[in-house]
Design a protein around this motif. Structure first.
Motif, mmCIF file in Angstrom:
data_model
loop_
_atom_site.group_PDB
_atom_site.id
_atom_site.type_symbol
_atom_site.label_atom_id
_atom_site.label_comp_id
_atom_site.label_asym_id
_atom_site.label_seq_id
_atom_site.Cartn_x
_atom_site.Cartn_y
_atom_site.Cartn_z
ATOM 1 N N VAL A 79 0.851 -1.196 0.000
ATOM 2 C CA VAL A 79 0.000 0.000 0.000
ATOM 3 C C VAL A 79 0.886 1.244 0.000
ATOM 4 C CG1 VAL A 79 -1.710 1.323 1.315
ATOM 5 C CG2 VAL A 79 -1.916 -1.168 1.150
ATOM 6 N N GLY A 80 1.936 1.212 0.813
ATOM 7 C CA GLY A 80 2.839 2.358 0.901
ATOM 8 C C GLY A 80 3.549 2.681 -0.404
ATOM 9 N N LEU A 81 3.762 1.677 -1.256
ATOM 10 C CA LEU A 81 4.377 1.956 -2.563
ATOM 11 C C LEU A 81 3.424 2.768 -3.420
ATOM 12 C CD1 LEU A 81 6.729 1.629 -4.567
ATOM 13 C CD2 LEU A 81 5.503 -0.353 -5.465
ATOM 14 N N LYS A 82 2.151 2.386 -3.431
ATOM 15 C CA LYS A 82 1.156 3.163 -4.177
ATOM 16 C C LYS A 82 1.138 4.602 -3.674
ATOM 17 C CE LYS A 82 -3.207 4.926 -4.276
ATOM 18 N NZ LYS A 82 -3.658 6.010 -3.389
ATOM 19 N N VAL A 83 1.167 4.765 -2.360
ATOM 20 C CA VAL A 83 1.144 6.098 -1.758
ATOM 21 C C VAL A 83 2.395 6.889 -2.146
ATOM 22 C CG1 VAL A 83 1.157 7.383 0.427
ATOM 23 C CG2 VAL A 83 -0.315 5.375 0.162
#
Length: 196
Positions: free
Chosen positions: A133-137
């Motif tokens: 999720v943090g990569l998308k963010v």
């Protein structure tokens, strides 16, 4: 053939408890690569404050990307106005822009009249589910910051995102503008949660 050997950190679980370590890993990799800027997502200002404190005296530049006004409630900005003022006074750039990987597309997909997913949301969901999720963010924050002129597109940056709250994903990205999304390159994953 040449290669570089570098550390990559894996958190046991995603979430806010990893924020301090994510800040430390960000500074460590920025210095190792000679990068000048760390781009970090922050909804309320708490993560921004953690990074600001960790980066004090490092010579690195902090760019904070927040949710848009109206993200949670119409007309409201979730970021603390007091924190924003303090950070701005200390030279931190705060960027608030429309989410590059949802924005108008989300309004269409949620509409009972239109319905259905979009290609943009499919890209966002792939980043979330396949890597973190943090990569998308982090990717989205870099797009927003580049579109707002807060970062250039020729120099790599450290980009930091998280899962729900705090920071748990750190990567090195060569930025691009949203209109040139496929020019963006995630060049290194420095830290991420193993389980999502």
């Amino acid at each position: 053939m040449t290669f570089a050997q570098k550390k990559c950190y894996y958190f046991d679980k995603p979430g806010e408890a990893n924020t301090g370590d994510a800040a430390r890993f960000s500074i460590e990799r920025a210095k190792e690569l000679g990068l000048k800027t760390i781009v970090v997502a922050s909804t309320s200002g708490t993560t921004a404050q953690t990074f600001f404190a960790a980066m004090k005296g490092s010579g690195l530049r902090l760019v904070v990307v927040t949710h848009v006004i109206g993200f949670a409630k119409p007309g409201e900005w979730e970021f603390s106005a007091d924190v924003a003022e303090k950070l701005k006074t200390n030279g931190v750039k705060i960027v608030t822009g429309t989410h590059a990987l949802s924005g108008l597309e989300r309004a269409l997909s949620r509409s009972p009249k239109v319905g259905g997913g979009s290609r943009t949301e499919a890209i966002a969901e792939a980043l979330r589910r396949i890597v973190a999720v943090g990569l998308k963010v982090a990717v989205e924050c870099v797009l927003i910051a580049a579109d707002q002129g807060a970062i250039g597109i020729n120099d790599e940056v450290i980009a930091v995102g998280g899962t729900a709250s705090g920071a748990d994903t750190v990567c090195v990205i060569r930025p691009a503008h949203t209109s040139n999304f496929f020019d963006l390159q995630v060049r290194e994953i420095v830290a991420m949660p193993r389980v999502r």
